[in-house]
Write a protein that holds these residues in place. Structure first.
Motif, PDB file in Angstrom:
ATOM      1  N   ALA A 167      56.464  44.528  71.790  1.00  0.00           N
ATOM      2  CA  ALA A 167      55.375  45.404  72.052  1.00  0.00           C
ATOM      3  C   ALA A 167      54.227  44.902  71.546  1.00  0.00           C
ATOM      4  O   ALA A 167      53.925  44.505  70.363  1.00  0.00           O
ATOM      5  N   GLY A 168      52.945  44.945  72.147  1.00  0.00           N
ATOM      6  CA  GLY A 168      51.854  44.689  71.583  1.00  0.00           C
ATOM      7  C   GLY A 168      51.449  43.247  71.906  1.00  0.00           C
ATOM      8  O   GLY A 168      50.282  42.687  71.568  1.00  0.00           O
ATOM      9  N   ASN A 169      52.393  42.336  72.630  1.00  0.00           N
ATOM     10  CA  ASN A 169      51.963  41.081  72.767  1.00  0.00           C
ATOM     11  C   ASN A 169      51.270  41.180  74.142  1.00  0.00           C
ATOM     12  O   ASN A 169      51.133  39.968  74.688  1.00  0.00           O
ATOM     13  N   GLY A 170      51.076  41.951  74.922  1.00  0.00           N
ATOM     14  CA  GLY A 170      50.620  42.055  76.401  1.00  0.00           C
ATOM     15  C   GLY A 170      51.511  41.731  77.434  1.00  0.00           C
ATOM     16  O   GLY A 170      50.690  41.266  78.400  1.00  0.00           O
ATOM     17  N   ALA A 211      45.902  35.484  73.027  1.00  0.00           N
ATOM     18  CA  ALA A 211      45.695  35.209  74.461  1.00  0.00           C
ATOM     19  C   ALA A 211      46.822  34.170  74.610  1.00  0.00           C
ATOM     20  O   ALA A 211      46.920  33.376  75.816  1.00  0.00           O
ATOM     21  N   ARG A 212      47.935  34.250  73.805  1.00  0.00           N
ATOM     22  CA  ARG A 212      49.082  33.239  74.156  1.00  0.00           C
ATOM     23  C   ARG A 212      49.575  33.619  75.495  1.00  0.00           C
ATOM     24  O   ARG A 212      50.211  32.736  76.204  1.00  0.00           O
ATOM     25  N   ASN A 213      49.655  34.986  75.870  1.00  0.00           N
ATOM     26  CA  ASN A 213      50.106  35.325  77.266  1.00  0.00           C
ATOM     27  C   ASN A 213      49.404  34.607  78.438  1.00  0.00           C
ATOM     28  O   ASN A 213      50.118  34.251  79.243  1.00  0.00           O
ATOM     29  N   ALA A 260      40.784  30.356  73.179  1.00  0.00           N
ATOM     30  CA  ALA A 260      40.029  31.790  73.470  1.00  0.00           C
ATOM     31  C   ALA A 260      39.672  32.454  71.940  1.00  0.00           C
ATOM     32  O   ALA A 260      39.218  33.646  71.862  1.00  0.00           O
ATOM     33  N   GLY A 261      40.090  31.580  71.081  1.00  0.00           N
ATOM     34  CA  GLY A 261      39.534  32.042  69.691  1.00  0.00           C
ATOM     35  C   GLY A 261      40.577  33.111  69.213  1.00  0.00           C
ATOM     36  O   GLY A 261      40.409  33.324  68.124  1.00  0.00           O
ATOM     37  N   MET A 264      47.252  26.801  71.048  1.00  0.00           N
ATOM     38  CA  MET A 264      46.301  26.732  72.249  1.00  0.00           C
ATOM     39  C   MET A 264      45.363  27.897  72.503  1.00  0.00           C
ATOM     40  O   MET A 264      44.409  27.766  72.877  1.00  0.00           O
ATOM     41  N   ALA A 265      46.121  28.992  72.327  1.00  0.00           N
ATOM     42  CA  ALA A 265      45.293  30.336  72.373  1.00  0.00           C
ATOM     43  C   ALA A 265      44.076  30.470  71.578  1.00  0.00           C
ATOM     44  O   ALA A 265      42.914  30.649  71.810  1.00  0.00           O
TER      45      ALA A 265
END
Ligand code: TPP
Ligand code: SF4
Lengths: 591, 289
Positions: A14-17, A130-132, A125-126, A120-121
């Motif tokens: 939860a919280g990982n999007g 943004a891993r998802n 994306a900084g 990579m994220a």
């Protein structure tokens, strides 16, 4: 190689999007012209735990999720042991190197693709958040799906947060895509865009029901947040100002139904969305609606209980409770839509039924149906068929012309008394919670009591005419007839297809969505013609079977019941059919 | 012209002789007539109790609901039709017991309605159990050794919760009570009128003989109704002298209904009820693509 027939599952904490990215990917697939069935699975907590989102993809319309997973996207180490058994031969497990320190033990025939998703994220994306997006890019690369639908969804969904966020996510998706492409050669499950597909919506049951209710003239929604009912309040609140709706987040569920009753009494079409615990609090006021003959619509998206139970899980165990809730007896409607299309219809139809018979209309959904998303063509919801029928509601002109005393509870053959909304000088009356006479005055005399009970009960004669018997799916003649209600429609329909593909004529199903009042003729005819009847329900006591037996005398031959807090899958039903061909042993029906 | 007689009903009240509810009934009729409100322009929502039967005994639109829930029903009615005057009338068991939570929320919303509490400090209809406003030590069937719970201070709670109109009346001072209810009807927002209602059957210790020598009119003193601290102090004055009148009043605090976007176009029930237009359907479906 398999094209356009797979399930992608993304798992994390939860919280990982997980949920938002799963939903976004469904949207992208819809824009790519593919059919999807999306299903979030999450714990009742804000951080941690294990959440996942399953996206089943096909060229044909889908009615259910399915168990086999072809591509598992693991944002956390925990995702792998939880789902590795479901990954099919030839499938792949993509995981984040930063999260999974120890290489997972091998699964025969399954590829493991460790990737530096977090890095990579961060680079693109900084932020590691943004891993998802990166991992969904990997999915697109592996399956060969053109990235542009995903890019359009990123632009739309991240647009509010500014160009920098949009660009970051686009770069993250692209980086994932390129990484995925490198392994695409060894991955046999492919997705191909269908450019000739018509535009399709990606719709949840919540959205379908809310749309139907709005189309049906719902103008007042009062509720207290409770999963999975509250998303209807959220949807209505988001559309309230534009579509002329008043929504009220109340202090509790008692206030929610009471406000709806007050609003309905004044003439607004009023809805109370909730879940079982909230409905429990509403029970006394449900009786007030019935006694005062106030039309309200209550929507219960069921979750497992009792008590707080499992907030984010699934059950179909409130049927008999909804049917019998409240002291004493009165007529009510009980509808249990099984598909998203039926959710839409129930949304507007419930208001007509409630107003025509001046009694509560209850709609039973559940967590599964409320949160699952399906692709539907733009015309899937028949807005032209929507009607706003207010029944015997006296217009101001009719009231102007009235030349006798207005009797709110006038005795009529139909049991329905012409209704005047408060505010007209010729129809000043008291809506009563105590037993009352036709004028609404308190009356405890025997004759009046009998007349009033009969008046209210006689509404059932008209009400039952409004109801349909079960819908059959599958061949007219079959070895086994499955009997289900509500959201079990989808998984059972797919199970029936699978069984008949193996052996033509093996199975069909009867799906009940009009649960009360039950139209006995079509119900009895449908049940009586079945050779072997098996109830399939997400509860422990076969509540529909109990109801059908009590009303028709027809008993099921067995039941496939499930009460693990999760919806049926086609595979689960097949397994139960195979392991126990009579599927009735050890089940309460045989007692 | 509206007159008191317009509110007369053929139904005889079933209250005991000498019950304070007769005075409340008269005061309400007087106030409505005075304000020029006709029976069809008012909705009176009541709970359950002796006093809650009041709409049966006058000509007015009524909704006799369930115990403790008059306020949320009235709130829903107000939100659906703020073109009508909404009054809530209910007992202290109903309003300060079961319904106390709803009252706090009605207050913080400043929903536009008049809330009259028939405060007889006992349960009448269920035959004399102690109520949330009963004195400590009161012996009743549910408190044979004397009530232990301390009494709810309704006016203090209302002021603390931010009520914009807080008053107390007494049917022994009928014109004053009618005036108070009239002031409450004129108030734009939630208006509490707590009424010291003698119950001559179950609470003789708090009936006319108790109140007559003690009540005095706040508005005949230098009391400033806009001074919250003074109102607070007066709310707790109880004993040899018991104030009646308007304790606290502020105008200009926006009501809940005045802030709901949809209601800016007029009462909800007067807004058209029709099918969605094709462009609306298109917009709603396009959101989902
Ligand atoms: C849910 C519920 N619980 C209990 C009752 C029984 N009951 C009826 S009136 C009442 C209390 C009445 O006291 P109050 O509200 O002070 O009104 P009064 O009769 O004194 O005017 C009770 C407990 C009920 N009607 N409903
Ligand atoms: S019991 Fe008390 S409150 Fe009820 S009618 Fe009699 S005097 Fe009035």
């Amino acid at each position: 190689m398999t094209v356009n027939n797979m399930t992608i599952r993304i798992g994390g904490a939860a919280g990982n999007g997980v949920e938002s990215s799963g939903a976004g990917f469904c949207q992208a697939l819809g824009r790519a012209g593919l059919h999807v069935f999306g299903l979030p699975d999450y714990y009742s907590r804000i951080r941690g735990g294990h959440n996942f989102y399953s996206i089943r993809i096909s060229d044909r319309p889908l009615y259910s999720h399915a168990e086999p997973v072809h591509l598992l996207l693991a944002l956390t180490a925990e995702t792998i042991p939880r789902h590795r058994d479901k990954v099919v031969e030839g499938g792949a497990i993509v995981y984040d190197l930063k999260q999974v320190r120890e290489p997972p033990s091998a699964v025969p025939g399954v590829q493991f693709l460790p990737l530096p998703l977090s890095d990579m994220a961060k680079e693109t994306a900084g932020t590691e958040l943004a891993r998802n997006t990166v991992v969904l890019g990997v999915a697109a690369g592996l399956t060969g799906l053109d990235l542009s639908p995903m890019e359009s969804v990123i632009r739309q969904n991240f647009g509010r947060r500014g160009q920098k966020v949009v660009d970051g996510n686009l770069a993250a998706a692209d980086a994932g895509y390129k990484a995925g492409q490198k392994y695409a050669g060894d991955f046999p499950f492919k997705l191909r865009r269908n450019p000739s597909a018509p535009p399709r919506m990606v719709v949840s049951g919540t959205e379908a029901f809310s749309l139907g209710a709005l189309a049906g003239g719902c103008r007042f929604v009062s509720a207290y947040p409770m999963t999975p009912g509250s998303p209807v309040l959220h949807w209505m609140a988001a559309h309230a100002a534009q579509y002329g709706v008043v929504t009220k987040h109340t202090e509790d569920e008692i206030a929610a139904i009471c406000m709806a009753i007050g609003a309905a009494h004044m003439g607004a079409r009023a809805l109370v969305p909730t879940s079982g615990g909230g409905f429990s609090l509403m029970v006394e006021a449900l009786g007030l609606a019935a006694m005062s003959e106030t039309p309200v619509v209550i929507y219960n998206a069921q979750r497992p209980g009792p008590s707080t139970g499992l907030a984010t899980r699934n059950a179909q165990a409130d049927l008999l409770f909804m049917l019998y809730a409240s002291q004493d007896e009165f007529p009510r409607f009980l509808l249990a839509p099984g598909t998203h299309e039926q959710c839409f219809v129930a949304g507007w139809r419930a208001f007509n039924l409630a107003e025509k018979y001046q009694t509560p209309a209850l709609v039973l959904s559940d967590h599964y149906l409320a949160v699952a998303t399906r692709t539907l063509e733009m015309g899937a919801f028949d807005f032209d068929a929507v009607q706003i029928e207010r029944g015997e509601l006296l217009s101001p002109a009719e009231l102007d012309a009235l030349d006798e005393e207005y009797l709110r509870y006038r005795l009529t053959p139909s049991g329905v008394s012409p209704r005047a909304l408060p505010g007209h000088p010729k129809a000043v009356y008291v809506a009563e919670s105590n037993e009352h006479d036709p004028a609404g005055a308190l009356d405890e005399e025997i004759e009046n009591r009998i007349a009033m009970v009969e008046k209210r009960q006689s509404k059932l004669i008209g009400m039952v005419e409004e109801m349909s018997g079960p819908a059959r799916y599958g061949p007219a003649e079959a070895e086994t007839t499955f009997v289900c209600w509500g959201s079990t429609y989808g998984p059972l329909r797919e199970a029936v297809d699978l069984l008949n593909a193996e052996q033509p004529g093996r199975a069909n199903m009867l799906h009940f969505s009009d649960l009360w009042p039950l139209p006995l003729e079509p119900v009895t005819a449908a049940l009586a013609s079945a050779r072997q009847r098996i109830a399939v329900e997400v509860n422990a006591t076969a509540q529909l079977a109990t109801l059908l037996r009590s009303q028709t005398g027809i008993q099921m031959d067995g039941a496939i019941l499930k009460y693990d807090g999760r919806p049926f899958t086609p595979e689960y039903i097949l397994a139960r059919v195979r392991t126990d061909r009579r599927a009735s042993k050890s089940l309460p029906l045989d007692r | 012209m509206v007159s008191r007689k317009d509110f007369d009903s053929p139904n005889e009240p079933t209250w005991c002789k000498g019950c304070g509810n007769y005075g409340i009934l008269n005061a309400i009729k007087m106030a409505l007539a005075e304000q020029g409100l006709a029976p069809h322009q008012v909705l009176m929502v009541t709970g359950i109790g002796c006093g809650s039967k009041i709409p049966q005994y006058m000509k007015v639109n009524g909704f006799h609901t369930i115990h403790g829930r008059a306020l949320p029903v009235a709130t829903g009615a107000r939100l659906a039709n703020h073109g009508m005057k909404i009054m809530c009338v209910h007992g202290d068991g109903d309003g300060y017991g079961m319904g106390l939570g709803h009252m706090m929320h009605a207050i913080r919303r400043n929903i536009g309605l008049v809330d009259i509490i028939q405060n007889n400090r006992v349960y009448g209809l269920t035959k004399g159990q102690y109520s949330p406003t009963s004195d400590v030590g009161m012996r009743t069937p549910t408190s044979p050794e004397g009530a232990i719970d301390r009494a709810v201070p309704p006016l203090g709670l209302a002021i603390a919760a931010g009520a914009t109109f807080v008053a107390r009346g007494y049917p022994g001072e009928l014109p004053h009570l009618a005036w108070l209810i009239g002031q409450a009807l004129q108030h734009d927002g939630y208006a509490l009128v707590d009424v010291l209602q003698p119950c001559v059957t179950f609470n003789r210790a708090s009936a006319y003989d108790f109140y007559n020598p003690r009540v005095y009119r706040l508005q005949e003193t230098a009391h400033d109704v806009t001074n919250k601290t003074a109102a607070w102090e007066k709310a707790y004055e109880w004993g040899e002298r018991i104030p009646i009148g308007i304790f606290y009043r502020v105008e200009g605090v926006p009501t809940y209904e005045s802030q709901v976007p949809t209601l800016k176009a007029g009462p909800l029930v007067r807004q058209p009820l029709q099918k969605l237009r094709p462009e609306q359907v298109h917009a709603l479906c396009t959101e989902l693509i």
